[in-house]
Scaffold this motif. Structure first.
Motif, PDB file in Angstrom:
ATOM      1  N   ASN A   1       1.949   4.745  -0.957  1.00 33.09           N
ATOM      2  CA  ASN A   1       1.290   5.959  -1.438  1.00 33.09           C
ATOM      3  C   ASN A   1       2.196   7.164  -1.208  1.00 33.09           C
ATOM      4  O   ASN A   1       2.860   7.252  -0.168  1.00 33.09           O
ATOM      5  CB  ASN A   1      -0.031   6.203  -0.698  1.00 33.09           C
ATOM      6  CG  ASN A   1      -1.085   5.186  -1.050  1.00 33.09           C
ATOM      7  OD1 ASN A   1      -1.541   5.124  -2.178  1.00 33.09           O
ATOM      8  ND2 ASN A   1      -1.474   4.358  -0.088  1.00 33.09           N
ATOM      9  N   THR A   2       2.222   8.077  -2.159  1.00 35.08           N
ATOM     10  CA  THR A   2       2.953   9.319  -1.926  1.00 35.08           C
ATOM     11  C   THR A   2       2.030  10.325  -1.258  1.00 35.08           C
ATOM     12  O   THR A   2       0.830  10.369  -1.537  1.00 35.08           O
ATOM     13  CB  THR A   2       3.460   9.917  -3.250  1.00 35.08           C
ATOM     14  OG1 THR A   2       2.359  10.134  -4.121  1.00 35.08           O
ATOM     15  CG2 THR A   2       4.462   9.002  -3.909  1.00 35.08           C
TER      16      THR A   2
ATOM     17  N   TYR B   1       6.467   9.354   1.589  1.00 40.44           N
ATOM     18  CA  TYR B   1       5.565   8.303   1.126  1.00 40.44           C
ATOM     19  C   TYR B   1       5.121   7.492   2.338  1.00 40.44           C
ATOM     20  O   TYR B   1       5.794   7.468   3.381  1.00 40.44           O
ATOM     21  CB  TYR B   1       6.224   7.410   0.073  1.00 40.44           C
ATOM     22  CG  TYR B   1       7.418   6.604   0.563  1.00 40.44           C
ATOM     23  CD1 TYR B   1       7.258   5.309   1.070  1.00 40.44           C
ATOM     24  CD2 TYR B   1       8.708   7.121   0.486  1.00 40.44           C
ATOM     25  CE1 TYR B   1       8.353   4.568   1.495  1.00 40.44           C
ATOM     26  CE2 TYR B   1       9.810   6.389   0.913  1.00 40.44           C
ATOM     27  CZ  TYR B   1       9.622   5.111   1.419  1.00 40.44           C
ATOM     28  OH  TYR B   1      10.705   4.382   1.840  1.00 40.44           O
TER      29      TYR B   1
ATOM     30  N   THR C   1       7.212   5.187  -8.573  1.00 41.68           N
ATOM     31  CA  THR C   1       6.347   5.966  -7.696  1.00 41.68           C
ATOM     32  C   THR C   1       7.099   7.244  -7.361  1.00 41.68           C
ATOM     33  O   THR C   1       8.146   7.198  -6.707  1.00 41.68           O
ATOM     34  CB  THR C   1       6.015   5.194  -6.401  1.00 41.68           C
ATOM     35  OG1 THR C   1       5.394   3.955  -6.739  1.00 41.68           O
ATOM     36  CG2 THR C   1       5.094   6.009  -5.506  1.00 41.68           C
TER      37      THR C   1
ATOM     38  N   ALA D   1       0.831  -1.209   0.000  1.00 43.83           N
ATOM     39  CA  ALA D   1       0.000   0.000   0.000  1.00 43.83           C
ATOM     40  C   ALA D   1       0.863   1.255   0.000  1.00 43.83           C
ATOM     41  O   ALA D   1       0.691   2.164   0.814  1.00 43.83           O
ATOM     42  CB  ALA D   1      -0.949  -0.005   1.192  1.00 43.83           C
TER      43      ALA D   1
ATOM     44  N   SER E   1      -6.542   5.758   2.739  1.00 46.94           N
ATOM     45  CA  SER E   1      -6.193   6.844   1.819  1.00 46.94           C
ATOM     46  C   SER E   1      -5.960   8.108   2.634  1.00 46.94           C
ATOM     47  O   SER E   1      -6.648   8.363   3.621  1.00 46.94           O
ATOM     48  CB  SER E   1      -7.289   7.071   0.778  1.00 46.94           C
ATOM     49  OG  SER E   1      -8.496   7.459   1.385  1.00 46.94           O
TER      50      SER E   1
END
Length: 723
Positions: A43-44, A51, A419, A41, A95
């Motif tokens: 995410n930036t 991140y 990423t 998982a 998120s």
């Protein structure tokens, strides 16, 4: 339709193996023996050069969301830990909002279809460390507005807005009803074929919410028996539009938060038969909408005035076959936009003015852009992934918005994906190849130089040495019309060119797909290597219709799915039969889903070359498959009856001579077990000898518990006995 992975069973077979090799067992393929380390998982963040990663501590049984600095790779802080909030036992998804101060956390998730699920959601404020439960219900797709003051979400086909400060919930639609009206969440066929679930979006200042309504009242109903363990089975009933049948009627709506009112947006019903994407631009009053006609050979980009509801067509793309829908639309500060298109024959990046006039085709060449990563406005640079170094490879590039100063940023040959940090100064490169397990490294985005390794799989590579695995030998086959088809071959480690070996072909073959790539092993690769240890040669070839070699190569199968693809597999099998080391009487083929459709057809139509085939969850007639996927490539059965029937395995069932194993799950909501049942009926009617295996209550993936292990064991046994 998406590809699915597979393996089989063992029974004694008199095939020589190398004593030094440790034999792969089917159980090892599924018990984690070959599992790779990865950044879960990843995410930036949006405003910080960091991140985040989801981590699970097996000793303490706690989940944490940790933030790391892109420059140093050091952990900056733990953003959230379940150890501090016992009401959350596990995190299934999360998120972080665009201001990086709030996290939406999903727990107790239950899948619906391929992408959709319901979860209990919490909102966590990072600064105050406060946790709010959004709803007592298991909801879908919560989305924060930009300032984090409100959350829109769906529950039981209706849309709601939750006010974070007051904790008050407002229901904004009330006509939602199962198998009738869906607000803000896609129906089955949109989810499967347009690959999205959340059909609503906030504008830039959080004052308006755009959403799509699906009226599936006229869509035919499909039902599946769910056997379970109770005295009586239950039925799962849902709307599923098959080729040529009614689809959902879609409409677009705008909800005004302050006025607590909804405005309908008028769209042309013919050109807006599908609404596969909506997205607000940087201008809070301008919504972008993508629409397609039923044939999907025209795509319109519309701008909608969020105040008046007035629409204007900004861009129209047409194609003799179909136009793909992507998520690459990016708006710049002036609302000019970046777009990808195949209109010059290859997928490339374009820059358009906000009125739809073309400013620049940014990338050009006889190669495809395979991923768009983003745009750095500070230096006007686009970052993307492409196959410029060969269609089986992937590399990361940068290029100026004006098309100049293109630079390759990935150094290692194979498959590279990126990423990027929020400021685009660095990216995390995930690299693998057919001989190198995945590794993650920090790379300087301006120079392409490796800064530091983050994670590797050296331990797995060392563990694999005892298996002495064979390597994929990449090659090409030139078909009868002169196309170079990408392929690979896996030979036994003790291969002796003076001996003759049985050959098993593996393929998927669906439009735009790819199986032959210079990337690390998946579960099928380990199963194929296991078979090579037992003396089999494995061959995989991407025939006509597959992807990343230009639009003409991909779209040649239009209106005739299963014709050219089958011809190519039969051709390859016949070419292999000429090799001195191939036992021409022992050539087999297998595949799953589209690959099962193909392996069935190849055995029936190529009965002079194929001895054995395994078809897992196959389409047996495109008349039984969903409208969006099938009509994209075939138009409707009413328009193209011969295209549907001439290439159906059912049509060619009378040609069966070899060994055929047909496998399907009864709860397959994607490729319905109806496909298998009608082929079974035809084969029985023809008095053909064949084998079949049905998995009760299993969906298209046929998994759960020991299911995959049992399935691959069965397939292994079948190969050893019948090939």
């Amino acid at each position: 339709m998406k590809k699915i992975l597979l393996p089989l069973t063992l029974i004694a077979a008199p095939i020589t193996t190398i004593q030094a090799q440790q034999q792969i067992e089917v159980a090892q393929i599924w018990n984690g023996t070959f599992r790779t380390n990865q950044l879960n998982a990843l995410n930036t963040l949006h405003t910080k050069n960091q991140y985040s990663v989801l981590d699970y501590n097996r000793n303490t049984k706690t989940f944490t969301i940790d933030a790391f600095d892109f420059t140093t790779l050091e952990k900056v802080q733990t953003l959230f830990s379940t150890a501090d909030f016992p009401e959350i036992k596990e995190i299934s998804d999360y998120s972080i909002n665009k201001t990086d101060d709030k996290i939406l956390i999903a727990t107790n998730s239950n899948p619906i279809y391929r992408h959709s699920f319901t979860s209990v959601y919490y909102l966590f404020d990072i600064a105050s460390k406060s946790l709010i439960k959004i709803s007592e219900n298991a909801i879908q797709e919560p989305l924060l507005n930009k300032n984090g003051s409100k959350i829109a979400y769906a529950f039981e086909n209706n849309l709601y807005v939750f006010d974070v400060a007051t904790k008050k919930t407002t229901q904004i639609t009330k006509d939602g009803k199962k198998n009738a009206i869906i607000n803000g969440i896609t129906d089955w066929v949109y989810e499967e074929e347009f690959a999205f679930v959340r059909a609503f979006d906030w504008n830039a200042d959080g004052t308006k919410l755009a959403y799509i309504k699906f009226d599936e009242s006229d869509v035919p109903v499909f039902s599946m028996d769910i056997y379970g363990e109770d005295l009586y089975p239950q039925q799962q009933v849902f709307k599923y539009p098959k080729a040529g049948e009614n689809n959902s009627k879609v409409s677009l709506h705008l909800y005004d938060v302050s006025k607590v009112s909804t405005q309908d947006v008028a769209l042309n019903a013919e050109t807006a038969y599908y609404i596969p994407r909506i997205k607000f631009t940087n201008n809070a009053n301008v919504l972008s909408v993508q629409t397609q006609n039923r044939h999907q050979n025209q795509l319109n980009l519309l701008f909608v005035d969020a105040n008046s509801g007035k629409t204007s067509t900004i861009l129209t793309e047409k194609d003799k076959a179909y136009v793909d829908v992507t998520d690459n639309l990016t708006f710049l500060n002036d609302n000019s936009f970046i777009w990808t298109s195949e209109k010059d024959g290859y997928n490339h990046i374009y820059h358009y003015n906000n009125d739809g006039s073309l400013k620049k085709q940014v990338t050009t060449g006889n190669w495809e852009v395979t991923n768009y990563y983003g745009y750095n406005k500070s230096n006007e640079t686009i970052y993307y992934q492409s196959v410029e170094n060969g269609s089986t490879k992937r590399d990361v590039y940068s290029i100026q918005l004006n098309g100049s100063s293109k630079k390759q940023l990935s150094a290692q040959s194979g498959t590279n994906s990126a990423t990027f940090s929020p400021d685009f100064k660095y990216f995390i490169n995930n690299h693998s190849s057919s001989t190198k397990a995945p590794s993650y490294s920090l790379v300087d985005a301006s120079t392409g130089k490796n800064v530091k390794e983050i994670l590797n799989n050296t331990a797995l590579e060392n563990n694999l040495k005892k298996f002495d695995l064979p390597k994929k030998e990449f090659t090409t086959f030139k078909n009868e019309v002169g196309n170079d088809l990408n392929g690979y071959m896996i030979k036994p480690k003790n291969f002796d060119a003076k001996k003759k070996y049985p050959v098993l072909l593996y393929q998927y073959s669906g439009p735009g797909s790819q199986e032959v790539s210079d990337s690390w092993n998946d579960s099928n690769d380990y199963w194929h290597m296991m078979l090579s240890q037992k003396g089999y040669i494995i061959v995989c070839v991407d025939g006509r219709g597959t992807g990343f070699k230009g639009a003409d190569f991909k779209k040649v199968t239009q209106k005739e799915l299963g014709k050219f693809e089958v011809e190519d597999q039969i051709f390859v099998a016949k070419e292999l039969a000429k090799e001195s080391f191939v036992d021409a009487n022992r050539i087999g083929i297998w595949g799953w889903s589209y690959g099962g459709f193909m392996s069935s057809n190849a055995l029936f139509q190529g009965n002079d070359v194929f001895k054995t085939a395994i078809a897992v969850a196959p389409v047996t007639s495109w008349r039984f498959y969903d409208s969006v996927y099938t009509e994209r490539f075939m138009t409707t059965p009413q328009e193209n009856a011969s295209g549907y029937d001439n290439n159906s395995p059912i049509t060619h069932a009378d040609k069966l001579k070899g060994n055929f194993l047909l496998i399907h799950g009864t709860a397959d909501d994607n490729v319905h077990v109806q496909n298998a049942m009608l082929l079974i009926n035809k084969l029985v009617y023809l008095n053909k000898n064949f084998d079949w295996l049905i998995y009760p209550d299993k969906n298209h993936g046929i998994y759960g518990g020991k299911t995959r292990e049992q399935l691959y064991t069965k397939m292994t046994d079948y190969i050893l006995e019948k090939l």
